[in-house]
Structure formats: structure tokens, C-alpha cells
Design an enzyme around this catalytic site. Sequence first.
Site, PDB file in Angstrom:
ATOM      1  N   ARG A  35     -16.169  11.794   1.734  1.00  0.00           N
ATOM      2  CA  ARG A  35     -15.807  13.081   1.281  1.00  0.00           C
ATOM      3  C   ARG A  35     -17.069  14.248   1.067  1.00  0.00           C
ATOM      4  O   ARG A  35     -16.994  15.284   1.482  1.00  0.00           O
ATOM      5  CB  ARG A  35     -14.754  13.331   0.132  1.00  0.00           C
ATOM      6  N   LYS A 197       9.447   3.992   4.600  1.00  0.00           N
ATOM      7  CA  LYS A 197      10.931   4.831   4.069  1.00  0.00           C
ATOM      8  C   LYS A 197      11.169   5.936   5.141  1.00  0.00           C
ATOM      9  O   LYS A 197      10.406   6.649   5.070  1.00  0.00           O
ATOM     10  CB  LYS A 197      10.938   5.102   2.586  1.00  0.00           C
ATOM     11  N   GLY A 353      -2.491   9.421   4.446  1.00  0.00           N
ATOM     12  CA  GLY A 353      -2.595   8.193   3.877  1.00  0.00           C
ATOM     13  C   GLY A 353      -2.657   7.080   4.410  1.00  0.00           C
ATOM     14  O   GLY A 353      -3.871   6.669   4.956  1.00  0.00           O
ATOM     15  N   GLY A 376      -1.516  13.701   1.221  1.00  0.00           N
ATOM     16  CA  GLY A 376      -0.309  14.675   0.968  1.00  0.00           C
ATOM     17  C   GLY A 376      -0.399  16.210   1.727  1.00  0.00           C
ATOM     18  O   GLY A 376       0.675  16.376   2.236  1.00  0.00           O
TER      19      GLY A 376
HETATM   20  P1  AMP Z   1       4.007   5.147   4.008  1.00  0.00           P
HETATM   21  O1  AMP Z   1       3.359   5.423   2.714  1.00  0.00           O
HETATM   22  O2  AMP Z   1       5.552   5.398   3.665  1.00  0.00           O
HETATM   23  O3  AMP Z   1       3.347   5.579   5.093  1.00  0.00           O
HETATM   24  O4  AMP Z   1       4.211   3.444   4.248  1.00  0.00           O
HETATM   25  C1  AMP Z   1       3.221   2.545   4.241  1.00  0.00           C
HETATM   26  C2  AMP Z   1       3.440   1.165   3.779  1.00  0.00           C
HETATM   27  O5  AMP Z   1       4.573   0.746   4.795  1.00  0.00           O
HETATM   28  C3  AMP Z   1       2.359   0.516   4.182  1.00  0.00           C
HETATM   29  O6  AMP Z   1       1.761   0.042   2.937  1.00  0.00           O
HETATM   30  C4  AMP Z   1       2.842  -0.782   4.879  1.00  0.00           C
HETATM   31  O7  AMP Z   1       2.681  -2.108   4.624  1.00  0.00           O
HETATM   32  C5  AMP Z   1       4.639  -0.624   4.806  1.00  0.00           C
HETATM   33  N1  AMP Z   1       5.344  -1.085   5.853  1.00  0.00           N
HETATM   34  C6  AMP Z   1       5.040  -0.853   7.028  1.00  0.00           C
HETATM   35  N2  AMP Z   1       6.037  -1.534   7.863  1.00  0.00           N
HETATM   36  C7  AMP Z   1       6.759  -2.219   6.995  1.00  0.00           C
HETATM   37  C8  AMP Z   1       7.991  -3.128   7.093  1.00  0.00           C
HETATM   38  N3  AMP Z   1       8.565  -3.424   8.407  1.00  0.00           N
HETATM   39  N4  AMP Z   1       8.654  -3.505   5.842  1.00  0.00           N
HETATM   40  C9  AMP Z   1       7.955  -3.127   4.875  1.00  0.00           C
HETATM   41  N5  AMP Z   1       6.902  -2.294   4.602  1.00  0.00           N
HETATM   42  C10 AMP Z   1       6.323  -1.931   5.779  1.00  0.00           C
END
Ligand code: AMP
Length: 395
Positions: A35, A197, A353, A376
Site C-alpha cells: 500500500r 454466499k 478481498g 469493500g
Molecule cells: P467471499 O468472501 O464471499 O468472496 O468468499 C470467499 C470464501 O469463499 C473463501 O474463503 C473460500 O474458502 C470460500 N469458498 C469458496 N468456495 C467454497 C465452497 N465450495 N464451499 C465453502 N466455501 C467456499
Amino acid sequence: MKTLKDFNFKNKKAIIRVDFNVPLDENFNVTDATRIEAAKPTIDAILAQGGSVILMSHLGRPKGVEEKYSLKHILKTASDILGVPVQFASDCVGEVAKDAAANLKPGEVLLLENLRFHVEEEAGDVAFAKELASLGDIYVNDAFGTAHRAHASTTIIAQFFPNEKCFGTLLAKEIESLNKVLKNSEKPVTAVLGGSKVSSKITVIENILDKVDHMIIGGGMTFTFIKAQGGKVGDSICEDDKLELALEILRLAKEKGVQIHIPVDVIAADDFSNTANTQVVDVYAIPDGWQGLDAGPKSLANFEKVIMESKTILWNGPLGVFEMESFATGTIALGEFIAASTANGAFSLVGGGDSVAAVKQFGFEDKMSYVSTGGGAMLEMLEGRVLPGIAAILD
Ligand code: AMP
């Protein structure tokens, strides 16, 4: 959009909001100076013109004044990177800051103490912002990571510089890169959305359906879409309250002519663990007791074809649980496809992220057209929001 080019900084004091929120180890050594390096082009340009620079930033989430969050810890690293001895004011406002700023000569750099030692920073306090503003002649915002916050130093301060305000090089590049994907994009445009999610990505999905030709949906989100369409997802992560929403997204995509690509096979594990037993299974028929933790080989072949035909690629979110080696294959393969497509002339933007962490971890950073610095902030821009820190400069 005003940038450094619109000003002559000779004999002027530029007050720059930078993002020096860097990680420190237990001995207060900077463990990742990315950064600080990212802010260098802006600082160099101003110093080269004969201006001086006042840097303000936050560090961590202090509750009041906390020694461990003092920006004095980064002085040596900042001085080394910038190639000038960086001076320090032990408070960002008050007499200490005023004196230090007043004595600053052309070519010199002053770093103010952590803005968040004052609650007024995050509260967006106008009087506090005015005090900060009084230190400089021109306000430059070069901190994308905090541009989605209406804090005193990121947004409120701008009103005290009706004309003398602009974007720094880094922030300008972030905005330009996002516009390249969302506004002036060369087709076909593909968005890859992974992560855990649907609920956290829903606004992004809805907003970019209008802007893309292809959408690859992977990661944990996969299973909500599969279950919604009647598949058996076993013990995979799944948001049962979002099944209707998933169907609505598929319907909307069809209506808008967006092709959705979801894994057809997955690497399923009998435990959420790197040492679990694994098997490749059809995504619609995951046995009970098994959970999908990465995209399978057929899915990756499908994704490769889409990516290689794309001219603009946006990547947000991993395809699997990449933190565990056993389930990093999909995310690494995706990085390779995007790198290859980029080498073929596509424009690729990675942001938000975890995907940035993955890109760095697997060494793809230099193979993407642009890797965003703000998690974010990037997501909020993808959601179609106008970030307060950006709006304040455009005003
Ligand atoms: P996000 O912060 O929503 O971008 O989610 C990132 C996280 O999603 C990472 O820590 C991954 O380990 C998790 N992730 C990716 N694929 C899967 C999966 N099939 N089941 C559970 N967690 C997942």
C-alpha cells in the site's frame, strides 16, 4: 475527473489521503508494504514539481490513542520506499500538526499520526475535517480502500477545497479500470463471481447482469443455484432462503441475454478439511455426507473456453476453498485462464478481498491487467453505488 495533471504543485502543500493501513508484526515491522508502494507515484509526481506532501491515513481500528496503532512504526519503511526522510507529526490536528505543516519545505514529506486516534474521523466531523484541510493547499484523495466511507479525511474534507481537489494516480487508475469493465468495455464481457454466499454478492450480480455477456458463478454460491434447479447438493454450503432468488437471477439473465455458466462437476469432500477424502461428482448428484469444495475438471474446461473468448474479464471471488491446497485447483486454473486471455489481449480486472489474496498467493498479480486495492470499495462500485469519497472530488 480532476487528476494531478490539472494542477501545478510548485510551492504548494498537497494534503493526501493515502491508505497506509499496512500489516505490522509483533515488533512493529511492516510485513507487506504494497500500500505504501502504491501511493509512491502520486507522492513522487508532486515532489518532482516542487511541491511538498502531507500524508494522512488510518492504521487499524484503535479505540482512542493506542501506541500499537501509531503510524510512527511505518516511518522507516515509508522513508525507504519514498527515498526521502519522512517527517512525523504526533497528532493529525492541533498545534503539533499545524507547526509541522507550516514548516514543510518544497520536496519534503510529512506523515500525520493515525487519523482514527480521533473519533471525529469516522464520524465525518466537519470541524475536524476543516482542521485537517487547513494544513494543505490542495487535497488529493489516493485511498481507494476507504473511498466507500464518508469519513472526515476521505469525503468531508473535500468541501473545503471547492476547486483545489483531485484524484491521486492510484485512485484514478482504480476508477479507470472499473469503467473499462462496466462502461467502456470491449465485448464479450465475462464476470466470474465466486466466494461463499449468494447473499453477499446478490447486489453485484443484479447490477452487472446489465453489463456482461457471460457470468461464471462458482464457489459456494454454486450449490444454492443447483438446489434451486432440483439438484442434490449433499452437505455443500447452501442458502435455502435464497433458492427463489437464484431462480429469479437465472430468469433475469435469460431475459437479458446473459449466458450463465455454473460448475457441472465438483470436487466433493467427506469433511471440510485439507486431508478429507475426495471424489469428483456430478454437481446435481452430490451424495449425502459429501460437500462440494472446488470446481471439477469438466467445469474448468467449460470456463476456460468462455474466458479465452472474452475481451473483458472481471474476477471477484475464488472458485473453491483455495485456502486449503486440496481445493485450490479450480481457483489456480481460473487464474491461469485469465492470465492467458490477458496475454491474448483481453482486459482483466481482479478485485474484492479474497480473489486478490488468491491472485497474490498463486503469483498471478503481474499477469492481470489490473488488481484492485480496495475490497469493500470495489464491491460497492460493482453494486453500482457512487462512493462518497469519489463523489466528493467530482462535486
Ligand atoms: P467471499 O468472501 O464471499 O468472496 O468468499 C470467499 C470464501 O469463499 C473463501 O474463503 C473460500 O474458502 C470460500 N469458498 C469458496 N468456495 C467454497 C465452497 N465450495 N464451499 C465453502 N466455501 C467456499
